[in-house]
Design an enzyme around this catalytic site. Structure first.
Site, mmCIF file in Angstrom:
data_model
loop_
_atom_site.group_PDB
_atom_site.id
_atom_site.type_symbol
_atom_site.label_atom_id
_atom_site.label_comp_id
_atom_site.label_asym_id
_atom_site.label_seq_id
_atom_site.Cartn_x
_atom_site.Cartn_y
_atom_site.Cartn_z
ATOM 1 N N HIS A 31 0.842 -1.195 0.000
ATOM 2 C CA HIS A 31 0.000 0.000 0.000
ATOM 3 C C HIS A 31 0.879 1.247 0.000
ATOM 4 O O HIS A 31 2.086 1.191 0.249
ATOM 5 C CB HIS A 31 -0.918 0.029 1.222
ATOM 6 N N ASP B 252 0.467 5.107 1.924
ATOM 7 C CA ASP B 252 -0.324 5.511 3.088
ATOM 8 C C ASP B 252 -1.517 6.395 2.735
ATOM 9 O O ASP B 252 -1.381 7.389 2.015
ATOM 10 C CB ASP B 252 0.581 6.227 4.099
HETATM 11 C C1 SIN Z 1 5.724 -0.747 9.101
HETATM 12 O O1 SIN Z 1 5.287 -1.005 10.232
HETATM 13 O O2 SIN Z 1 6.820 -1.145 8.708
HETATM 14 C C2 SIN Z 1 4.917 0.099 8.171
HETATM 15 C C3 SIN Z 1 3.594 0.455 8.751
HETATM 16 C C4 SIN Z 1 2.893 1.453 7.855
HETATM 17 O O3 SIN Z 1 2.199 1.069 6.935
HETATM 18 O O4 SIN Z 1 3.104 2.647 8.062
#
Ligand code: SIN
Length: 295
Positions: free
Chosen positions: A120, A122
């Site tokens: 994804h 963000d």
């Molecule tokens: C992560 O925890 O490595 C990424 C989490 C996120 O999608 O910000």
């Protein structure tokens, strides 16, 4: 034709820009395509103008930059984010007490889920999705919990010219409804509705002017202007295509590491392979602009 190999060289031939040396920081690339570790910097101290410009440049050249052994208070983490713009407040996720811009990233043996599993970018359901995210992991598991990052410039460039022409001008719906119920374990009540936005399938990066694929499995539900079955087929293909390891790097966290990624041109995927251990930190997210496509 063999779907994986061909006799024409790699699927994506990346030509790195001739990079001028850095004066105030060190920059060690994880791969030629995406990701670099930045050294010689203490983010808890004020940054000079030259260092700030070099950080901008390192992120523009590498799409995601990493820092090791940083010791920031919550307020210093927020202040670092504010150097890059106004801070974004997540529409659903929990935050540190009294600090809505400091999103909690945490998973332990009792967690029903972990953040960011699955590819994804963000909060792409926002009309103006975040420009960048600064994740500070304070506690890391003894092993595992890596985050994978993929260059959406490379994913776009590796498409055939025919596919690029097909995608030009198409838009897609990004929907945040999947947030519903996701944070119930934190006692967070659902909102009546979550953000939803229409964005170009290919976006032009406002700083570099490069084109990046801008659909992601987490949020993109439907390409507009084509039939539902064609949209499903195209999205399925693009999600599979962008997940080619050729476009990726994988960051191995240690306690007190930071990753700063550009949501306009990378996707990421967090691994939850460390159960029953704990991985914990905060994310500060910097607001972005409305995505656009320019020929
Ligand atoms: C992560 O925890 O490595 C990424 C989490 C996120 O999608 O910000």
């Amino acid at each position: 034709m063999d779907p994986v190999r061909s006799n024409n060289g790699p699927r994506y031939k990346h030509l790195a820009d001739e990079s001028a040396p850095y004066d105030t920081i060190t920059v060690d690339k994880l791969t030629p395509i995406v990701g670099a570790e930045v050294g010689g910097i203490d983010l808890s101290r004020p940054l000079g103008n030259r260092t700030f410009d070099e950080l901008h440049r390192a992120r523009a050249e590498n799409l995601v930059i990493f820092f090791r052994d940083q010791h920031l208070t919550e307020d210093q983490h927020l202040a670092f984010g504010r150097l890059f713009g106004e801070l974004h407040i997540h529409p659903a996720a929990p935050h540190a007490p009294g600090k809505p811009e400091l999103m909690i990233i945490h998973a332990d043996k009792d967690s029903p889920r972990a953040n960011g599993e699955g590819w994804h970018t963000d909060v792409s359901c926002d009309q103006e999705p975040p420009m960048g995210s600064i994740l500070y992991i304070r506690q890391s598991p003894p092993m595992g919990g890596d985050t994978l990052f993929a260059s959406m410039y490379a994913a776009y460039e590796a498409l055939s010219d025919r596919m690029k022409t097909y995608l030009e001008g198409l838009t897609a719906i990004h929907d945040g409804e999947h947030y519903r119920g996701q944070y119930a374990n934190y006692g967070i009540a659902d909102k009546p509705s979550y953000p939803r936005a229409e964005h170009p399938v290919v976006r032009t990066h406002p700083v570099t002017g490069k084109k990046a694929l801008y659909v992601n499995k987490g949020f993109t539900r439907r390409v507009l202007g084509i039939s539902r079955d064609e949209s499903d087929g195209i999205l399925r293909y693009l999600f599979e295509h962008m997940a080619n390891p050729l476009f990726q790097c994988r960051f191995r966290w240690r306690a007190n590491s930071i990753a700063f990624w550009d949501n306009r041109c990378v996707q990421h995927h967090a691994m939850w392979d460390y159960w029953p251990h704990t991985r914990s930190g905060h994310r500060v997210t910097v607001k972005g602009e409305r995505p656009f496509y320019r020929v």
